[in-house]
Motif scaffolding. Structure first.
Motif, PDB file in Angstrom:
ATOM      1  N   GLU A 180       6.056  -2.557  20.350  1.00 24.35           N
ATOM      2  CA  GLU A 180       6.757  -3.772  20.753  1.00 24.35           C
ATOM      3  C   GLU A 180       5.862  -4.721  21.551  1.00 24.35           C
ATOM      4  OE1 GLU A 180      10.757  -5.029  23.205  1.00 24.35           O
ATOM      5  OE2 GLU A 180      10.644  -3.037  22.315  1.00 24.35           O
ATOM      6  N   GLY A 181       5.002  -4.171  22.390  1.00 25.17           N
ATOM      7  CA  GLY A 181       4.120  -5.001  23.199  1.00 25.17           C
ATOM      8  C   GLY A 181       3.050  -5.725  22.408  1.00 25.17           C
ATOM      9  N   ASN A 186       7.744  -5.921  11.154  1.00 25.51           N
ATOM     10  CA  ASN A 186       7.761  -5.386  12.518  1.00 25.51           C
ATOM     11  C   ASN A 186       7.885  -6.528  13.492  1.00 25.51           C
ATOM     12  OD1 ASN A 186       7.727  -2.650  12.110  1.00 25.51           O
ATOM     13  ND2 ASN A 186       5.506  -2.514  12.047  1.00 25.51           N
ATOM     14  N   GLN A 225       3.692  -7.034  19.159  1.00 23.29           N
ATOM     15  CA  GLN A 225       4.264  -7.868  18.109  1.00 23.29           C
ATOM     16  C   GLN A 225       4.052  -9.364  18.330  1.00 23.29           C
ATOM     17  OE1 GLN A 225       8.179  -6.120  18.017  1.00 23.29           O
ATOM     18  NE2 GLN A 225       7.451  -4.402  16.775  1.00 23.29           N
ATOM     19  N   SER A 249       1.292  -2.943  14.806  1.00 19.26           N
ATOM     20  CA  SER A 249       2.431  -3.869  14.907  1.00 19.26           C
ATOM     21  C   SER A 249       3.736  -3.167  15.252  1.00 19.26           C
ATOM     22  CB  SER A 249       2.596  -4.652  13.601  1.00 19.26           C
ATOM     23  OG  SER A 249       3.123  -3.829  12.566  1.00 19.26           O
ATOM     24  N   SER A 250       3.762  -1.851  15.153  1.00 18.92           N
ATOM     25  CA  SER A 250       5.000  -1.139  15.491  1.00 18.92           C
ATOM     26  C   SER A 250       5.194  -1.001  16.999  1.00 18.92           C
ATOM     27  CB  SER A 250       5.029   0.239  14.815  1.00 18.92           C
ATOM     28  OG  SER A 250       4.049   1.080  15.381  1.00 18.92           O
ATOM     29  N   GLU A 279      -1.268  -0.336  21.989  1.00 19.48           N
ATOM     30  CA  GLU A 279      -1.478  -1.540  22.796  1.00 19.48           C
ATOM     31  C   GLU A 279      -2.922  -1.647  23.275  1.00 19.48           C
ATOM     32  OE1 GLU A 279       1.578  -2.469  25.671  1.00 19.48           O
ATOM     33  OE2 GLU A 279       3.141  -1.798  24.293  1.00 19.48           O
TER      34      GLU A 279
END
Length: 179
Positions: free
Chosen positions: A141-142, A179, A144, A138-139, A99
């Motif tokens: 979650e924040g 993802n 995506q 991209s893996s 992130e």
């Protein structure tokens, strides 16, 4: 490599200093060798978080090199940029970096998006590494939704997913999309 990285005032400092030399130093070989050493350090999972967190050290040297716009594929700038994009790909594999790396809009993010584009002068190897880094990012979650909403990233990834005869590139781009 991990013990060398932990040698803060010895080997690590010498290599970080070399990675900071830059194109204007007149010592292209030491500069690219310093970045190559950082690339080797970044291959070690236990080094990745600390390397990204080294804001005034490794991160600055790598992001500066990654944002170079080489005029020729064989120039020192191109070699330094290739190494830097590779370093970012490895650093992006660390969950704690993902992130923060995406949030670095004018630094790591901009370099990776630019290098992911077909029109980039860096060639297929640097493009593959850049799309691989975006896959890693991209893996998280924040990342995506913000990645999808970034027009430059979305266009670069979709173009890579549509690339013909470049299976590795397509695979990485499609992985970003799933993802």
């Amino acid at each position: 490599r991990a013990p060398m990285w932990r040698d803060v005032y010895g080997a690590r400092q010498a290599l970080v200093d070399a990675a900071f030399l830059g194109a204007d130093s007149g010592d292209d070989k030491s500069w690219t060798c310093g970045l190559t050493a950082m690339w080797c350090f970044a291959m070690e999972p236990e080094n990745r978080e600390a390397m990204w967190d080294a804001i005034e050290g490794v991160r600055v040297a790598v992001v500066n090199a990654a944002n170079l716009r080489p005029d020729q594929a064989d120039s020192a700038n191109a070699k330094a940029r290739d190494r830097a994009i590779g370093i970012l790909q490895h650093l992006a594999a660390e969950p704690k970096n993902k992130e923060g790396m995406w949030s670095d809009a004018g630094g790591a993010r901009a370099a990776l998006i630019r290098a992911s584009k077909k029109t980039d002068a860096g060639g297929s190897k640097v493009r593959l590494a850049a799309v691989g880094a975006l896959w890693n990012l991209s893996s998280a979650e924040g990342n995506q939704v913000p990645m999808w909403e970034d027009e430059g990233a979305r266009a670069a990834v979709v173009a890579a997913a549509e690339a013909e005869n470049v299976d590795d590139l397509r695979e990485r781009a499609l992985a970003v999309l799933w993802n």
